[in-house]
Design a protein around this motif. Structure first.
Motif, PDB file in Angstrom:
ATOM      1  N   ASP A 886       0.808  -1.224   0.000  1.00 27.14           N
ATOM      2  CA  ASP A 886       0.000   0.000   0.000  1.00 27.14           C
ATOM      3  C   ASP A 886       0.837   1.269   0.000  1.00 27.14           C
ATOM      4  O   ASP A 886       0.380   2.310  -0.478  1.00 27.14           O
ATOM      5  N   ASP A 887       2.042   1.190   0.558  1.00 25.17           N
ATOM      6  CA  ASP A 887       2.861   2.408   0.611  1.00 25.17           C
ATOM      7  C   ASP A 887       3.776   2.547  -0.596  1.00 25.17           C
ATOM      8  O   ASP A 887       4.677   3.366  -0.598  1.00 25.17           O
ATOM      9  N   LEU A 888       3.544   1.724  -1.650  1.00 26.22           N
ATOM     10  CA  LEU A 888       4.370   1.803  -2.856  1.00 26.22           C
ATOM     11  C   LEU A 888       3.708   2.707  -3.884  1.00 26.22           C
ATOM     12  O   LEU A 888       2.511   2.570  -4.187  1.00 26.22           O
ATOM     13  N   ALA A 889       4.511   3.578  -4.447  1.00 23.88           N
ATOM     14  CA  ALA A 889       4.045   4.390  -5.572  1.00 23.88           C
ATOM     15  C   ALA A 889       4.351   3.681  -6.886  1.00 23.88           C
ATOM     16  O   ALA A 889       3.539   3.692  -7.820  1.00 23.88           O
ATOM     17  N   THR A 909       9.645   2.406  -5.570  1.00 21.35           N
ATOM     18  CA  THR A 909       9.555   3.711  -4.907  1.00 21.35           C
ATOM     19  C   THR A 909       8.349   3.735  -3.976  1.00 21.35           C
ATOM     20  O   THR A 909       7.245   3.345  -4.364  1.00 21.35           O
ATOM     21  N   LYS A 910       8.582   4.159  -2.762  1.00 22.82           N
ATOM     22  CA  LYS A 910       7.494   4.270  -1.795  1.00 22.82           C
ATOM     23  C   LYS A 910       6.750   5.595  -1.973  1.00 22.82           C
ATOM     24  O   LYS A 910       7.303   6.589  -2.451  1.00 22.82           O
ATOM     25  N   LYS A 911       5.475   5.593  -1.581  1.00 25.20           N
ATOM     26  CA  LYS A 911       4.692   6.825  -1.579  1.00 25.20           C
ATOM     27  C   LYS A 911       5.217   7.769  -0.495  1.00 25.20           C
ATOM     28  O   LYS A 911       5.776   7.326   0.491  1.00 25.20           O
ATOM     29  N   LEU A 912       5.005   9.033  -0.762  1.00 24.59           N
ATOM     30  CA  LEU A 912       5.391  10.002   0.254  1.00 24.59           C
ATOM     31  C   LEU A 912       4.455   9.904   1.456  1.00 24.59           C
ATOM     32  O   LEU A 912       3.257   9.615   1.313  1.00 24.59           O
ATOM     33  N   SER A 913       5.015  10.117   2.618  1.00 22.34           N
ATOM     34  CA  SER A 913       4.193  10.084   3.819  1.00 22.34           C
ATOM     35  C   SER A 913       3.277  11.301   3.866  1.00 22.34           C
ATOM     36  O   SER A 913       3.439  12.272   3.098  1.00 22.34           O
ATOM     37  N   LYS A 914       2.311  11.230   4.778  1.00 20.42           N
ATOM     38  CA  LYS A 914       1.355  12.329   4.892  1.00 20.42           C
ATOM     39  C   LYS A 914       2.068  13.631   5.226  1.00 20.42           C
ATOM     40  O   LYS A 914       1.775  14.686   4.659  1.00 20.42           O
ATOM     41  N   ARG A 917       3.831  14.823   2.099  1.00 20.15           N
ATOM     42  CA  ARG A 917       2.890  15.410   1.133  1.00 20.15           C
ATOM     43  C   ARG A 917       2.434  16.794   1.586  1.00 20.15           C
ATOM     44  O   ARG A 917       2.341  17.739   0.784  1.00 20.15           O
TER      45      ARG A 917
END
Length: 946
Positions: A886-889, A909-914, A917
């Protein structure tokens, strides 16, 4: 520091060794006490601490059961000094001058005997030092005093003025086993002991009541409690000791100052530290990993614990591996003077032990001097064809020894302990060159001698726990094996045209319900005698008849069994002494004492058994009244026919020599007996009342094997102490058994020579057999046993039948479907007015609805039953997705070119954290605001210019 000169002891001889031996040894009922003498030791007590002592020249002292073995390191010659107390040797120590050595023995109230060197004359006797056995003996550095420590039950520590045979001090060393005792080399009146879970620091202190021995037990504190085998006094009075885990401890004032580990927080040694000693200005340590590490004393002295832990890191100066990498050091003779330039190492390796020489002046070169079993030797059997003895050990090795050359011929190593061993009888192997060996994982292997090696010819696994006993029928058509899992397994033997075993086929097994210690077939092969744990459990099992057995589903079978109703004759207890009458008492006032009721003495567990004829057999028990005796019994009489007093301990081994002329027995306390058989006027055989017996393995070591050579000139025994001892049978012994056997002996020697020639010819013929492929060995301990394979095969058969039934049903449904499709096709070809609608072809329209409803109900019921599991799995899947996906972009993706070797990959690449962002949105907002401001400023400037 100036070294003190060892004290000179006045040489006087106050003791007659032979007279003392006669008093300490019970020779009543012993036949020809000097008829057998120890000639050679094939084994070593590899598990003994403080077991090597160097004398002048190339002589090495070690212990071999009930004797001190004097080994010449150059010629390998052996000499034996048999113990006086007949219970075994507990410890040996050498005087600093090298002119004396002390032997602490085992037995009832054993003594310490001090001998001169090299004359070996008895010089001093120290009495009443312990109750059962000495575990260690040491001289003081100046040679004037001696320290001894006893083993269970008293653990007494004595300080002796040994020259005057007097006790200076005495106290209890500890409440558990003590491995070592020694005097401080620097501080007079200081001693150290160590052992199970302790190190103790002693001082000889003067008090107002006289000299006292005061001991302070070392406190491990935050360090894990450990057995201690090795310790060393540092120059400033601190003590360095080893642990079970392999680390080193520095003691200061009875407390652990630091625990020394190597860099990376790993133990100094892999396993227990067994040795610590000074080597010049360095400290050396060695242990069960077979390595010798060198340490800097100055660096050890500077070590300080942290505020949170006593553990510190320190690497050794150097590291040396002894031998082949499989050596496990138990003890060493470390050459403290440095004059010899070599160390002697007692090896207790996992796949065999021995004696090594380490030439530390020559780059620490290691040379194996002797090879032996490591740990207990579980069985032996002399060859029926030549001067060879096969042995099996807990180290997993099977060895072939030669009584002529007094050397090991070859060996085979296996992953599990070898627990029992026999030569296969001639009816199974006409050449008599095959061994049957039982192992600790329940496997039975048959090994054949081929060109100076063992070759595996058969292997099977009838048991899941160690094989305890094996027995062939005299006809050689069946093998019975017993295990500590309480089962007895029967194997049918089929033979080839030459009469050799071709196949071992499982017949079945019976469950006894208790561990089995011994079994033996009746001479006619119709009954099997079994000794099992439990009060007097001697069981007779009828031979299985395969035609009457059903083993289609399991190998477990039911056979007719009966227990022997052994009973000793009733004993009437002694009446208590009459009470003394007081004045004025009348005889009538006294109540008559009832006569004691006769009682039947308890029998104990049946330990060993052996058939003598089709009607009688021998058996031994471990009860209070039956211990040490062998009984000849018959099934039609619950009382023994004959009682033979053989040992002081329970008899654990009963067998006969190859000729059947001698009965050989061994006991749990290390004693061996040889009892001749005589022939009566009517041709019947009977046992002589007297027998030869001797303590060979010490009172704490069970005799596990015993046998006579084919020419009856040697007796070979083995025990739990690791010794394999060969005794020479003198001519005087033979003469005391029977009158001149010159002609028979000459004939026997000729037969032996002929057998040796035949054996050599056989080995030449069998060279071709060595090239034949061996069956796949069973080395995996989890391999199915024969019973497990049988159960699995039955399960596979059931599954196959179910699958076949299912396929048959599918075929029938397929045929019906094909017929129906053909009818549909014919219907479609008819004119439209003659065609039947599809719903008319349904026999019962409501049947489909009912079936669909039932199917839906079953699906719903299954859904409800699996709802919790499904929800649990879904939650687990969601957690995994949340953790890893879920945390992957962008996932890691690789694209491969079809016509070239090139690939292109994305980055995982992981998604940016809240927070990231929000920070990025804030940055973009500032940029947008700045751009708007810049645009507004630019527009205003343009208007002004206009």
């Amino acid at each position: 520091e100036g070294a003190e000169e060892p004290a000179v002891v006045l040489k006087t001889y106050n003791h007659n060794e032979e007279a003392l031996r006669g008093k300490r040894t019970n020779l009543e009922g012993v036949l020809a006490p000097k008829g057998l003498s120890v000639e050679w030791a094939f084994g070593l007590e590899t598990q003994r601490r403080n077991g090597l002592h160097r004398m002048s020249g190339n002589k090495l002292l070690t212990v071999a059961g009930n004797a001190v073995l004097i080994l010449d390191l150059e010629t390998k010659a052996q000499e034996f000094m048999v113990g006086i107390d007949s219970g075994g040797v507990g410890a040996v120590a050498v005087h600093p001058s090298g002119e004396y050595f002390a032997v602490g023995e085992k037995g009832a109230q054993p003594n310490v005997y001090v001998y001169e060197w090299p004359s070996r004359k008895l010089h001093r006797v120290l009495t009443q030092g312990t109750e059962r056995a000495f575990s260690d003996v040491r001289f003081s550095p100046d040679g004037t005093m001696m320290a001894t420590v006893g083993s269970a039950p008293d653990y007494l520590l004595h300080i002796w003025d040994w020259a005057t045979e007097s006790v200076l001090l005495r106290t209890k060393a500890f409440s558990q086993e003590v491995f070592n005792v020694s005097f401080s080399p620097r501080f007079e009146g200081t001693l150290y002991t160590s052992g199970t879970g302790h190190v103790r620091f002693w001082k000889m202190a003067s008090t107002f009541t006289g000299l006292k021995l005061q001991g302070e037990i070392g406190k491990f504190g935050a360090t894990e409690l450990s057995d201690t085998s090795a310790y060393l006094e540092l120059k400033d009075g601190k003590v360095l000791s080893g642990t079970e885990s392999g680390s080193l401890l520095v003691w200061d004032g009875g407390l652990v100052k630091v625990e020394v580990l190597r860099k990376g927080w790993t133990p100094c040694h892999a396993g227990m530290v067994e040795m610590l000693w000074w080597h010049g200005e360095q400290i050396l340590s060695s242990g069960q990993d077979g390595k010798v590490l060198s340490w800097d004393p100055a660096a050890i002295d500077l070590l300080e614990p942290s505020d949170t832990s006593p553990q510190v890191e320190l690497d050794p100066i150097s590291e040396v591996q002894i031998g082949n990498g499989a050596v496990r050091v138990r003890c060493m003779e470390t050459d403290p003077s440095g004059e010899l330039g070599e160390w002697m190492v007692l090896d207790d390796g996992t796949r065999g032990g021995g004696l090594w020489r380490v030439d530390w002046k020559n780059n620490f070169a290691s040379t194996r001097l002797l090879e032996a079993h490591a740990g207990p030797v579980m069985a032996l059997d002399p060859s029926p064809r030549g001067p060879y003895v096969a042995t099996a050990g807990m180290d997993g090795t099977v060895r072939m020894l030669c009584s002529k050359t007094k050397a090991q011929v070859y060996m085979a190593s296996f992953p599990q302990a070898a627990t029992t061993l026999h030569w296969v009888p001639q009816q199974v192997d006409p050449d008599q060159v095959t061994l049957v060996v039982g192992f600790g994982d329940g496997v039975v292997r048959l090994l054949r001698e081929v060109k100076d090696a063992f070759v595996l010819v058969h292997v099977f696994k009838p048991h899941t726990l160690p094989v305890a006993a094996l027995s062939f029928t005299r006809s050689g058509d069946m093998l019975a094996s017993a295990s500590s899992d309480g089962t007895v397994f029967f194997m049918r033997i089929t033979k080839d045209a030459g009469g050799a075993a071709k196949e071992f086929a499982p017949v079945g097994f019976v469950t006894i319900g208790a561990p089995v210690s011994s079994l033996h077939w009746c001479p006619d092969g119709s009954r099997l005698l079994v000794c099992a744990s439990g009060e007097a459990r001697l069981i007779e099992i009828q031979r299985p008849v395969e035609e009457q057995l059903d083993t289609s589903a399991t190998f477990e079978i039911s056979l007719e069994m009966r227990e022997f109703p052994f009973e000793l004759k009733r004993v009437i207890p002694e009446k208590p002494p009459p009470k003394e009458k007081k004045e004025g008492e009348d005889d009538d006032d006294e109540e008559a004492e009832p006569e004691p009721e006769p009682v039947i003495p308890p029998t104990g567990n049946a330990l060993a058994c052996h058939w003598v004829s089709d009607k009688s057999f021998l058996v031994s028990y471990d009860g209070e009244e039956t211990r040490g005796k062998v009984y000849e019994c018959a099934w039609d009489n619950k009382y023994p026919l004959q009682e033979m007093e053989s040992h002081s301990g329970a008899v654990s081994l009963i067998k006969f020599s190859h000729s059947g002329r001698y009965l050989l027995t061994g006991s749990v306390n290390g004693q061996v007996a040889v009892r001749p058989l005589a022939e009566g006027a009517a041709g019947e055989s009977f046992f002589l009342t007297k027998c030869w017996k001797g303590y060979l393995h010490g009172i704490e070591s069970k005799v596990t094997g015993c046998g006579m050579s084919i020419d009856e000139g040697k007796l070979v025994t083995c025990g739990a102490d690791g010794n394999v001892l060969m005794l020479k049978i003198s001519d005087g012994f033979s003469e005391s058994v029977q009158e001149a056997l010159t002609s028979a002996q000459a004939l026997r020697e000729a037969e032996v020579r002929q057998a040796e020639l035949e054996l050599e010819e056989l080995k030449a013929r069998e060279e071709a057999l060595a090239l034949q492929p061996e069956p796949d060995d069973i080395v995996d301990p989890s391999h199915y046993s024969l019973q497990q394979e049988k159960i699995q095969a039955e399960e596979d058969r059931r599954l196959a039948e179910a699958e076949l039934k299912k396929m048959s049903l599918k075929e029938r449904v397929g045929l019906i479907r094909a017929d129906f499709e053909e009818l549909l096709e014919q219907n479609m070809k008819l004119p439209s007015g003659e065609q039947l609608p599809r719903n008319e072809m349904e026999i019962d329209p409501g049947l489909r609805v009912i079936l669909e409803r039932e199917a839906d109900e079953k699906v719903e019921e299954a859904r409800k039953e699996l709802a919790w599991i499904s929800e649990k799995k879904q939650i687990g899947l969601d957690k995994l997705k949340k953790c890893f996906l879920d945390d992957l972009a962008v996932e890691y993706i690789t694209l491969h070119s079809l016509r070239s070797p090139y690939t292109v990959s994305s980055f995982r690449t992981k998604k940016l954290s809240k927070g990231q962002r929000e920070a990025m949105d804030a940055v973009h907002g500032l940029i947008d605001s700045e751009e708007q401001a810049n645009k507004g400023a630019g527009g205003g400037a343009g208007g002004a210019d206009g």
